[in-house]
Write a protein that holds these residues in place. Structure first.
Motif, PDB file in Angstrom:
ATOM      1  N   VAL A 218       0.845  -1.196   0.000  1.00 51.22           N
ATOM      2  CA  VAL A 218       0.000   0.000   0.000  1.00 51.22           C
ATOM      3  C   VAL A 218       0.884   1.251   0.000  1.00 51.22           C
ATOM      4  CG1 VAL A 218      -1.756   1.285   1.284  1.00 51.22           C
ATOM      5  CG2 VAL A 218      -1.854  -1.213   1.201  1.00 51.22           C
ATOM      6  N   ASP A 219       0.562   2.207  -0.841  1.00 52.69           N
ATOM      7  CA  ASP A 219       1.267   3.494  -0.892  1.00 52.69           C
ATOM      8  C   ASP A 219       0.958   4.266   0.390  1.00 52.69           C
ATOM      9  OD1 ASP A 219       1.897   6.278  -1.419  1.00 52.69           O
ATOM     10  OD2 ASP A 219       1.883   5.828  -3.554  1.00 52.69           O
ATOM     11  N   LEU A 220       2.000   4.653   1.126  1.00 52.97           N
ATOM     12  CA  LEU A 220       1.808   5.294   2.434  1.00 52.97           C
ATOM     13  C   LEU A 220       2.260   6.750   2.460  1.00 52.97           C
ATOM     14  CD1 LEU A 220       2.851   2.390   4.850  1.00 52.97           C
ATOM     15  CD2 LEU A 220       0.556   3.103   4.140  1.00 52.97           C
ATOM     16  N   ARG A 221       2.357   7.381   1.310  1.00 54.55           N
ATOM     17  CA  ARG A 221       2.740   8.795   1.312  1.00 54.55           C
ATOM     18  C   ARG A 221       1.704   9.670   2.002  1.00 54.55           C
ATOM     19  NH1 ARG A 221       3.911   9.652  -4.931  1.00 54.55           N
ATOM     20  NH2 ARG A 221       2.284   8.025  -5.025  1.00 54.55           N
ATOM     21  N   GLY A 222       0.462   9.198   2.082  1.00 53.59           N
ATOM     22  CA  GLY A 222      -0.587   9.964   2.744  1.00 53.59           C
ATOM     23  C   GLY A 222      -0.796   9.594   4.197  1.00 53.59           C
ATOM     24  N   LEU A 223       0.069   8.733   4.748  1.00 55.23           N
ATOM     25  CA  LEU A 223      -0.048   8.347   6.155  1.00 55.23           C
ATOM     26  C   LEU A 223       0.657   9.363   7.036  1.00 55.23           C
ATOM     27  CD1 LEU A 223      -0.868   6.343   8.370  1.00 55.23           C
ATOM     28  CD2 LEU A 223       1.283   5.131   7.937  1.00 55.23           C
ATOM     29  N   GLN A 224      -0.072   9.929   7.987  1.00 54.74           N
ATOM     30  CA  GLN A 224       0.480  10.885   8.938  1.00 54.74           C
ATOM     31  C   GLN A 224       0.703  10.195  10.281  1.00 54.74           C
ATOM     32  OE1 GLN A 224      -2.326  14.147   9.125  1.00 54.74           O
ATOM     33  NE2 GLN A 224      -2.295  14.475   6.898  1.00 54.74           N
ATOM     34  N   ILE A 225       1.779  10.599  10.985  1.00 57.46           N
ATOM     35  CA  ILE A 225       2.080  10.063  12.304  1.00 57.46           C
ATOM     36  C   ILE A 225       1.918  11.182  13.328  1.00 57.46           C
ATOM     37  CG2 ILE A 225       3.798   8.972  13.781  1.00 57.46           C
ATOM     38  CD1 ILE A 225       2.756   7.193  11.529  1.00 57.46           C
ATOM     39  N   ASP A 226       1.082  10.936  14.326  1.00 59.93           N
ATOM     40  CA  ASP A 226       0.786  11.931  15.358  1.00 59.93           C
ATOM     41  C   ASP A 226       1.710  11.709  16.554  1.00 59.93           C
ATOM     42  OD1 ASP A 226      -0.493  13.334  17.593  1.00 59.93           O
ATOM     43  OD2 ASP A 226      -2.203  13.550  16.245  1.00 59.93           O
ATOM     44  N   PRO A 227       2.503  12.703  16.923  1.00 65.81           N
ATOM     45  CA  PRO A 227       3.444  12.515  18.031  1.00 65.81           C
ATOM     46  C   PRO A 227       2.808  12.589  19.411  1.00 65.81           C
ATOM     47  CG  PRO A 227       3.635  14.742  17.165  1.00 65.81           C
ATOM     48  CD  PRO A 227       2.656  14.031  16.283  1.00 65.81           C
ATOM     49  N   HIS A 228       1.558  13.036  19.506  1.00 63.58           N
ATOM     50  CA  HIS A 228       0.911  13.261  20.797  1.00 63.58           C
ATOM     51  C   HIS A 228      -0.267  12.317  21.055  1.00 63.58           C
ATOM     52  CE1 HIS A 228       3.378  16.814  20.972  1.00 63.58           C
ATOM     53  NE2 HIS A 228       2.809  17.304  19.883  1.00 63.58           N
ATOM     54  N   ARG A 229      -1.083  12.086  20.054  1.00 61.49           N
ATOM     55  CA  ARG A 229      -2.300  11.290  20.249  1.00 61.49           C
ATOM     56  C   ARG A 229      -2.036   9.824  19.910  1.00 61.49           C
ATOM     57  NH1 ARG A 229      -3.124  15.901  17.630  1.00 61.49           N
ATOM     58  NH2 ARG A 229      -4.548  17.460  18.519  1.00 61.49           N
ATOM     59  N   PRO A 230      -2.653   8.912  20.642  1.00 66.72           N
ATOM     60  CA  PRO A 230      -2.453   7.479  20.374  1.00 66.72           C
ATOM     61  C   PRO A 230      -3.328   6.989  19.227  1.00 66.72           C
ATOM     62  CG  PRO A 230      -3.943   7.743  22.215  1.00 66.72           C
ATOM     63  CD  PRO A 230      -3.511   9.138  21.825  1.00 66.72           C
ATOM     64  N   SER A 231      -2.948   5.858  18.674  1.00 63.75           N
ATOM     65  CA  SER A 231      -3.837   5.151  17.751  1.00 63.75           C
ATOM     66  C   SER A 231      -5.068   4.681  18.529  1.00 63.75           C
ATOM     67  CB  SER A 231      -3.123   3.950  17.143  1.00 63.75           C
ATOM     68  OG  SER A 231      -1.930   4.348  16.493  1.00 63.75           O
ATOM     69  N   ARG A 232      -6.194   4.609  17.849  1.00 63.67           N
ATOM     70  CA  ARG A 232      -7.453   4.304  18.521  1.00 63.67           C
ATOM     71  C   ARG A 232      -7.625   2.795  18.723  1.00 63.67           C
ATOM     72  NH1 ARG A 232     -12.812   7.308  18.250  1.00 63.67           N
ATOM     73  NH2 ARG A 232     -11.984   8.480  16.466  1.00 63.67           N
ATOM     74  N   VAL A 233      -8.093   2.429  19.917  1.00 63.94           N
ATOM     75  CA  VAL A 233      -8.487   1.058  20.219  1.00 63.94           C
ATOM     76  C   VAL A 233      -9.994   1.067  20.465  1.00 63.94           C
ATOM     77  CG1 VAL A 233      -8.276  -0.888  21.809  1.00 63.94           C
ATOM     78  CG2 VAL A 233      -6.248   0.469  21.208  1.00 63.94           C
ATOM     79  N   VAL A 234     -10.723   0.298  19.676  1.00 67.03           N
ATOM     80  CA  VAL A 234     -12.174   0.203  19.798  1.00 67.03           C
ATOM     81  C   VAL A 234     -12.516  -1.036  20.610  1.00 67.03           C
ATOM     82  CG1 VAL A 234     -14.367   0.105  18.570  1.00 67.03           C
ATOM     83  CG2 VAL A 234     -12.416   1.269  17.539  1.00 67.03           C
ATOM     84  N   LEU A 235     -13.322  -0.875  21.645  1.00 62.19           N
ATOM     85  CA  LEU A 235     -13.755  -1.997  22.465  1.00 62.19           C
ATOM     86  C   LEU A 235     -14.982  -2.643  21.813  1.00 62.19           C
ATOM     87  CD1 LEU A 235     -13.426  -0.340  25.983  1.00 62.19           C
ATOM     88  CD2 LEU A 235     -11.756  -1.782  24.786  1.00 62.19           C
ATOM     89  N   VAL A 236     -14.874  -3.913  21.515  1.00 62.01           N
ATOM     90  CA  VAL A 236     -15.943  -4.634  20.826  1.00 62.01           C
ATOM     91  C   VAL A 236     -16.452  -5.734  21.737  1.00 62.01           C
ATOM     92  CG1 VAL A 236     -16.603  -5.910  18.771  1.00 62.01           C
ATOM     93  CG2 VAL A 236     -14.809  -4.170  18.631  1.00 62.01           C
ATOM     94  N   ARG A 237     -17.672  -5.586  22.151  1.00 63.01           N
ATOM     95  CA  ARG A 237     -18.291  -6.602  23.010  1.00 63.01           C
ATOM     96  C   ARG A 237     -19.020  -7.613  22.137  1.00 63.01           C
ATOM     97  NH1 ARG A 237     -20.806  -5.523  28.840  1.00 63.01           N
ATOM     98  NH2 ARG A 237     -21.321  -7.670  29.414  1.00 63.01           N
ATOM     99  N   ARG A 238     -18.820  -8.896  22.436  1.00 57.05           N
ATOM    100  CA  ARG A 238     -19.459  -9.964  21.662  1.00 57.05           C
ATOM    101  C   ARG A 238     -20.377 -10.779  22.569  1.00 57.05           C
ATOM    102  NH1 ARG A 238     -14.605 -13.155  18.971  1.00 57.05           N
ATOM    103  NH2 ARG A 238     -13.815 -13.076  21.106  1.00 57.05           N
TER     104      ARG A 238
END
Length: 344
Positions: free
Chosen positions: A80-100
């Motif tokens: 995948v071309d990643l030239r449009g991927l930005q890295i945030d130095p302050h905010r974390p990647s999101r974790v979604v809680l999925v209840r099953r």
């Protein structure tokens, strides 16, 4: 990264789905009892397109954390071309809680990891996207977006700017509605439809999209109808429309042809996560080759449209045979083999 210029740009969220143990709350379960899976609809579609052989770029924002590094490695390995991927130095990647529940049905019920400034995907930056847009879009035919970025001011601005630039540059807009109340309000009922504010923010996307894919309940919320032809006629640009309905037939109005088709039975059902995203990828993979030059309508026969949808349905069915949204995505030879087996 693929040496070929991207034909599809996928813009939006990349995140982790934290699947709780069956019948238990992932927020209180022990980490070893949960199953973390890389996901997010636009990231899923980008990975599936790359595996099918369509050059694709992902545009999004991740944290400078383990999740961000894992995504970067996985997307890079897929080509995948990643030239449009930005890295945030302050905010974390999101974790979604999925209840099953005990049957495996899923409910998105909140997030983990917020340190007080929100998540990286919410801060997708228009200023960071502008300098590389022309290079990314030089040979692209489609921009794929969803509605989740509209829930945050910065990412909404970046999304709408990209849509406007794509329209200017002659790219077709594909919209996968993907309504998720939790992203707009973590306390919202996971089964609730969009409120008036969300509907107003979605409207510009609905009015610019050349192709709209949505679930039956989303169609009812947005258009008070699940008839693809009726939905298309209600919009001035008269887009192509596909309406999915779980295990019930998919319906479409594409290139002025209406049709419906029973969903294809997977070889086995391990996990339905990402089946809809694989369907979208299979659809775009086929349409890229069929998309005419800028300004020309999509002219396909009814038989070709049905073949395109059937290929997309096969992609979705095959993802159900493995765990997670990304790992079981099929190679094109596997899709062809599966369709031949169904015909034999």
């Amino acid at each position: 990264m693929s040496d070929s210029a991207p034909q599809v740009l996928c813009l939006g969220e990349a995140l982790v789905d934290r699947l709780g143990p069956l019948g238990r709350d992932p927020a209180t379960a022990a980490p070893q009892d949960c199953d973390d899976r890389l996901g997010g609809a636009p990231a899923n579609v980008a990975c599936a397109l790359a595996r099918l052989g369509t050059p694709v770029a992902f545009i999004g924002r991740l944290g400078s954390d383990v999740i961000g590094k894992n995504f970067h490695e996985m997307l890079s390995n897929r080509g995948v071309d990643l030239r449009g991927l930005q890295i945030d130095p302050h905010r974390p990647s999101r974790v979604v809680l999925v209840r099953r529940d005990s049957s495996g049905e899923r409910v998105f019920q909140g997030f983990a990891g917020d340190r007080g400034e929100g998540f990286a995907d919410q801060a997708l930056n228009q200023t960071g996207l502008d300098p590389i847009w022309c290079a990314l879009a030089a040979e692209a035919r489609w921009l794929l977006v969803g509605t989740i970025p509209l829930a945050s001011e910065a990412s909404s601005s970046a999304l709408l700017s990209a849509v406007n630039q794509a329209e200017r540059d002659g790219l077709r807009i594909a919209l996968d509605v993907n309504w998720r109340p939790t992203f707009w309000d973590p306390a919202a009922d996971p089964l609730a439809g969009p409120p008036a504010q969300a509907l107003a923010l979605m409207r510009p996307l609905l009015e610019k999209a050349g192709l709209i894919k949505m679930a039956r309940e989303e169609a009812q919320w947005l258009f008070n109808s699940s008839d693809p032809a009726e939905i298309s006629a209600s919009l001035s640009q008269q887009p192509d429309v596909l309406v999915t309905d779980g295990g019930h037939p998919v319906r479409w109005f594409v290139a002025s042809h209406s049709g419906s088709m029973a969903v294809l039975a997977p070889p086995q059902i391990v996990d339905t996560t990402g089946a809809g995203d694989a369907f979208t990828a299979g659809l775009l993979h086929q349409l890229v080759a069929l998309t005419p030059s800028i300004g020309q309508p999509l002219e396909l026969s009814a038989a070709v449209v049905e073949q395109v949808v059937r290929y997309a349905a096969a992609c979705g069915a095959l993802v159900c045979a493995g765990a997670g949204a990304i790992d079981p995505q099929p190679l094109p030879c596997r899709v062809v083999e599966f369709l031949e087996q169904l015909d034999s």
